[in-house]
Motif scaffolding. Structure first.
Motif, PDB file in Angstrom:
ATOM      1  N   ARG A 318       0.843  -1.215   0.000  1.00 29.17           N
ATOM      2  CA  ARG A 318       0.000   0.000   0.000  1.00 29.17           C
ATOM      3  C   ARG A 318       0.874   1.260   0.000  1.00 29.17           C
ATOM      4  N   VAL A 319       1.917   1.224   0.816  1.00 30.71           N
ATOM      5  CA  VAL A 319       2.789   2.405   0.900  1.00 30.71           C
ATOM      6  C   VAL A 319       3.449   2.659  -0.449  1.00 30.71           C
ATOM      7  N   ARG A 320       3.885   1.569  -1.090  1.00 30.48           N
ATOM      8  CA  ARG A 320       4.536   1.716  -2.404  1.00 30.48           C
ATOM      9  C   ARG A 320       3.583   2.351  -3.418  1.00 30.48           C
ATOM     10  N   SER A 321       2.315   1.954  -3.331  1.00 27.54           N
ATOM     11  CA  SER A 321       1.358   2.512  -4.320  1.00 27.54           C
ATOM     12  C   SER A 321       0.640   3.751  -3.785  1.00 27.54           C
ATOM     13  N   LYS A 322       1.172   4.305  -2.670  1.00 31.83           N
ATOM     14  CA  LYS A 322       0.638   5.553  -2.076  1.00 31.83           C
ATOM     15  C   LYS A 322      -0.845   5.450  -1.764  1.00 31.83           C
ATOM     16  N   LYS A 323      -1.262   4.311  -1.269  1.00 34.17           N
ATOM     17  CA  LYS A 323      -2.669   4.104  -0.938  1.00 34.17           C
ATOM     18  C   LYS A 323      -2.885   4.413   0.546  1.00 34.17           C
ATOM     19  N   SER A 324      -3.859   5.276   0.824  1.00 39.30           N
ATOM     20  CA  SER A 324      -4.129   5.640   2.220  1.00 39.30           C
ATOM     21  C   SER A 324      -5.561   5.274   2.584  1.00 39.30           C
ATOM     22  N   VAL A 325      -5.768   4.844   3.830  1.00 37.23           N
ATOM     23  CA  VAL A 325      -7.144   4.551   4.260  1.00 37.23           C
ATOM     24  C   VAL A 325      -7.898   5.851   4.534  1.00 37.23           C
ATOM     25  N   ALA A 326      -7.167   6.935   4.794  1.00 36.38           N
ATOM     26  CA  ALA A 326      -7.799   8.212   5.154  1.00 36.38           C
ATOM     27  C   ALA A 326      -7.914   9.119   3.926  1.00 36.38           C
ATOM     28  N   GLN A 327      -8.743  10.125   4.065  1.00 36.63           N
ATOM     29  CA  GLN A 327      -8.890  11.118   2.986  1.00 36.63           C
ATOM     30  C   GLN A 327      -7.606  11.950   2.889  1.00 36.63           C
ATOM     31  N   PRO A 328      -7.296  12.486   1.682  1.00 34.87           N
ATOM     32  CA  PRO A 328      -6.111  13.357   1.577  1.00 34.87           C
ATOM     33  C   PRO A 328      -6.240  14.537   2.545  1.00 34.87           C
ATOM     34  N   GLY A 329      -5.155  14.839   3.243  1.00 38.39           N
ATOM     35  CA  GLY A 329      -5.155  15.972   4.175  1.00 38.39           C
ATOM     36  C   GLY A 329      -5.811  15.682   5.517  1.00 38.39           C
ATOM     37  N   ALA A 330      -6.176  14.422   5.763  1.00 37.26           N
ATOM     38  CA  ALA A 330      -6.821  14.087   7.049  1.00 37.26           C
ATOM     39  C   ALA A 330      -5.891  14.447   8.212  1.00 37.26           C
ATOM     40  N   PRO A 331      -6.419  15.051   9.289  1.00 34.51           N
ATOM     41  CA  PRO A 331      -5.573  15.377  10.433  1.00 34.51           C
ATOM     42  C   PRO A 331      -4.895  14.132  11.012  1.00 34.51           C
ATOM     43  N   ARG A 332      -3.589  14.236  11.164  1.00 38.37           N
ATOM     44  CA  ARG A 332      -2.810  13.105  11.706  1.00 38.37           C
ATOM     45  C   ARG A 332      -2.764  13.263  13.225  1.00 38.37           C
ATOM     46  N   ILE A 333      -3.361  12.306  13.906  1.00 31.61           N
ATOM     47  CA  ILE A 333      -3.564  12.429  15.354  1.00 31.61           C
ATOM     48  C   ILE A 333      -2.707  11.425  16.119  1.00 31.61           C
ATOM     49  N   LEU A 334      -2.164  11.886  17.219  1.00 33.13           N
ATOM     50  CA  LEU A 334      -1.473  11.001  18.162  1.00 33.13           C
ATOM     51  C   LEU A 334      -2.337  10.922  19.426  1.00 33.13           C
ATOM     52  N   VAL A 335      -2.541   9.712  19.927  1.00 36.23           N
ATOM     53  CA  VAL A 335      -3.301   9.527  21.173  1.00 36.23           C
ATOM     54  C   VAL A 335      -2.317   9.231  22.292  1.00 36.23           C
ATOM     55  N   VAL A 423      -2.930  16.345  19.036  1.00 30.91           N
ATOM     56  CA  VAL A 423      -2.824  15.262  20.030  1.00 30.91           C
ATOM     57  C   VAL A 423      -4.135  15.144  20.799  1.00 30.91           C
ATOM     58  N   CYS A 424      -4.609  13.913  20.926  1.00 31.55           N
ATOM     59  CA  CYS A 424      -5.769  13.667  21.781  1.00 31.55           C
ATOM     60  C   CYS A 424      -5.255  13.070  23.095  1.00 31.55           C
ATOM     61  N   TYR A 425      -5.473  13.783  24.178  1.00 30.26           N
ATOM     62  CA  TYR A 425      -4.967  13.349  25.487  1.00 30.26           C
ATOM     63  C   TYR A 425      -6.113  12.681  26.232  1.00 30.26           C
ATOM     64  N   HIS A 426      -6.002  11.382  26.392  1.00 28.73           N
ATOM     65  CA  HIS A 426      -7.089  10.578  26.968  1.00 28.73           C
ATOM     66  C   HIS A 426      -6.868  10.394  28.472  1.00 28.73           C
ATOM     67  N   VAL A 455      -9.492  14.741  26.698  1.00 31.29           N
ATOM     68  CA  VAL A 455     -10.810  14.123  26.841  1.00 31.29           C
ATOM     69  C   VAL A 455     -10.804  13.265  28.092  1.00 31.29           C
ATOM     70  N   GLU A 456     -11.636  13.652  29.038  1.00 33.34           N
ATOM     71  CA  GLU A 456     -11.759  12.842  30.263  1.00 33.34           C
ATOM     72  C   GLU A 456     -13.040  12.035  30.154  1.00 33.34           C
ATOM     73  N   THR A 457     -12.931  10.753  30.275  1.00 29.32           N
ATOM     74  CA  THR A 457     -14.099   9.913  30.057  1.00 29.32           C
ATOM     75  C   THR A 457     -13.950   8.592  30.813  1.00 29.32           C
ATOM     76  N   ASP A 458     -14.957   7.727  30.653  1.00 25.31           N
ATOM     77  CA  ASP A 458     -14.859   6.400  31.275  1.00 25.31           C
ATOM     78  C   ASP A 458     -15.286   5.361  30.241  1.00 25.31           C
ATOM     79  N   TYR A 459     -15.734   4.201  30.681  1.00 20.49           N
ATOM     80  CA  TYR A 459     -16.088   3.172  29.706  1.00 20.49           C
ATOM     81  C   TYR A 459     -17.559   3.238  29.270  1.00 20.49           C
ATOM     82  N   SER A 460     -18.336   4.155  29.853  1.00 23.62           N
ATOM     83  CA  SER A 460     -19.761   4.200  29.495  1.00 23.62           C
ATOM     84  C   SER A 460     -19.929   4.904  28.150  1.00 23.62           C
TER      85      SER A 460
END
Ligand code: SF4
Ligand code: SF4
Length: 483
Positions: A318-335, A423-426, A455-460
């Motif tokens: 996929r990388v060789r053929s430049k195939k991405s699962v996301a839309q072009p320009g999608a925000p690149r997020i780190l959790v 960055v999404c801070y969980h 984002v402060e949350t729980d399992y609900s």
């Protein structure tokens, strides 16, 4: 559910659950299933009872009540797993090789049955928590390691009888998993190793001793003093002695070397996968990367390694053929932050359903600390144990450490090398360590011009809509900045 009850019955028939007194602290649905015979499920599990403590916390339950609890937890768990896979099914272009990992974490996973067979061959199963327990030691003692950190919402309610409501959901869920006898993995475990990290883990280890032999591994809060490596080495030796007693095997250098070679290959595959996520075209959804990392909690390690390399082959194409699962320009997020553990994929789903792509995480249920495999100088036991300390404990950036400055270095490096847009801070509600550290991480990221959403949350699922609105706005803001 039928499979689970059948599994518990089979374990019972195999004698893997022993009988206990009439006033048992907990008993299984197997009791109801076998005409009221009094079988232990959570408590008094395993054959050697001599080192189980007199119960200090555990609650007495009738068979009927336990049966209702098991049914309720199992039903809700099955629903949440199906819900996750429905959502993943809506994600575009999932690699074909993900089918293996879906199955491993799915309701029809073959792994519980495999564990049952291994136990019949005389192997012990050792549950462990966190990423501090060197599983190589468990493997070298001819036992099977499985990680039991739980992301299951359904098992929280049983634990609330013993734990304060304000405690982090992972602690509550992990205890409820044992109290409800719901997990075939936990029920297969002969003992658990619990690192003493945050307050919740310290007390969870104490309470679990009522149910199952539990080794508490002492982890220091500071890692920067001169004697710390010796301290950890000594704590590992205490753990090894207890594990040797439990398994009936001695830790031998040859077996440890073999185990380290196995995990080196596993880590190489994990690193290979991570490297493929760094490029501009994202070949894999972040949710899938979490699934891959977390199937390793239970899987046979050599088989997992083969499957990850198979996935990497597909991703490389996929990388060789430049195939991405996301839309072009999608925000690149780190959790980053508290762990995101299946089936609690609330945050990853929301990010990726609304146009973001998670390309990296700095969490202990993902890819924290996989930068390099275990490095051994000489294949003698003391050097190998030191190498395990240096791999599993010293570089860990869990917020339970202080001052934990290395987490800032790691995040700075990741933000650059993964070209992170935000960055999404969980924070799991009740997790004070990650909550407190969010301030310094936000300041750090701000100095690099990287926006952070806490984002402060729980399992609900109660706060999903509110979090959805915040994540949508965050992603829109990033897209606008990138224009
Ligand atoms: S966040 Fe830290 S203490 Fe909690 S499970 Fe992960 S490594 Fe362990
Ligand atoms: S998420 Fe926080 S409170 Fe929960 S186990 Fe991990 S460090 Fe402890």
């Amino acid at each position: 559910l039928v499979t689970l009850i059948t599994f518990i019955k089979e374990l019972t028939e195999m004698g893997l659950f022993s009988k206990k007194s009439k006033k048992a602290v907990a008993s299984s649905t197997a009791a109801a299933e076998t005409g009221g015979e009094d079988h232990a499920c959570g408590i008094l599990q395993g054959e050697d009872r001599s080192h189980l403590v007199e119960p200090k916390y555990a609650v007495e339950m009738s068979d009927r009540r336990l049966e209702l609890m098991l049914n309720k937890c199992s039903k809700e768990y099955a629903e949440s797993v199906r819900d996750n896979f429905d959502k993943l099914g809506e994600a575009t272009d999932r690699p074909a090789a993900m089918a293996y990992f879906d199955r491993m974490l799915g309701l029809d996973s073959p792994r519980p049955e495999e564990l049952q067979k291994l136990k019949l061959q005389g192997k012990k199963v050792i549950g462990y928590y966190c990423m501090f327990v060197p599983k190589e030691i468990i493997m070298a003692l001819d036992a099977v390691p499985i990680r039991l950190c739980s992301g299951i919402a359904a098992t929280i309610y049983p634990s609330e009888e013993l734990l304060p409501n304000v405690l982090c959901p992972m602690i509550k869920s992990s205890l409820g998993l044992k109290m409800s006898c719901m997990s075939p993995y936990f029920e297969a475990a002969d003992a658990v190793v619990m690192p003493i990290t945050c307050d919740g883990k310290a007390k969870l280890g104490e309470i679990l001793q009522d149910y199952i032999p539990t080794i508490q591994l002492n982890i220091p809060r500071r890692k920067d003093s001169a004697h710390i490596t010796d301290f950890i080495d000594n704590e590992l030796k205490v753990m090894i002695t207890e594990l040797e007693e439990l398994t009936g095997n001695r830790l031998k250098a040859g077996a440890l070397k073999e185990a380290i070679k196995t995990t080196q290959a596993e880590q190489q595959a994990h690193i290979r996968l991570q490297e493929l996520r760094k490029g501009p075209d994202a070949p894999l959804w972040g949710r899938d990367a979490f699934l891959v990392s977390q199937s390793l909690f239970y899987d046979d390690i050599p088989r997992w390694t083969v499957e990850v390399n198979r996935l990497c082959d597909e991703l490389e194409a996929r990388v060789r053929s430049k195939k991405s699962v996301a839309q072009p320009g999608a925000p690149r997020i780190l959790v980053t932050g508290s762990p995101v553990i299946f089936p609690n994929f609330k945050i990853p789903h929301l990010i990726e359903e609304h146009g973001g792509i998670i390309v990296a995480d700095e969490t202990c249920a993902g890819t924290r600390n996989i930068k390099e495999p275990v490095v051994v100088d000489e294949w003698i036991k003391s050097d190998m144990l030191r190498a395990l300390t240096e791999k599993h404990i010293l570089p860990c950036t869990c917020a339970c450490f202080t001052p934990n400055l290395s987490r800032m270095d790691v995040l700075t490096e990741m933000v650059e090398s993964y070209a992170i847009d935000g960055v999404c801070y969980h924070v799991l509600r009740g997790c004070l360590n990650y909550d407190i550290e969010s301030r310094k991480i936000e300041k750090l990221l701000k100095s690099h011009g990287i926006p952070m959403l806490k984002v402060e949350t729980d399992y609900s699922q109660e706060d999903v809509e509110q979090i959805r609105t915040r994540i949508e706005a965050f992603l829109e803001m990033i897209v606008a900045r990138k224009r």
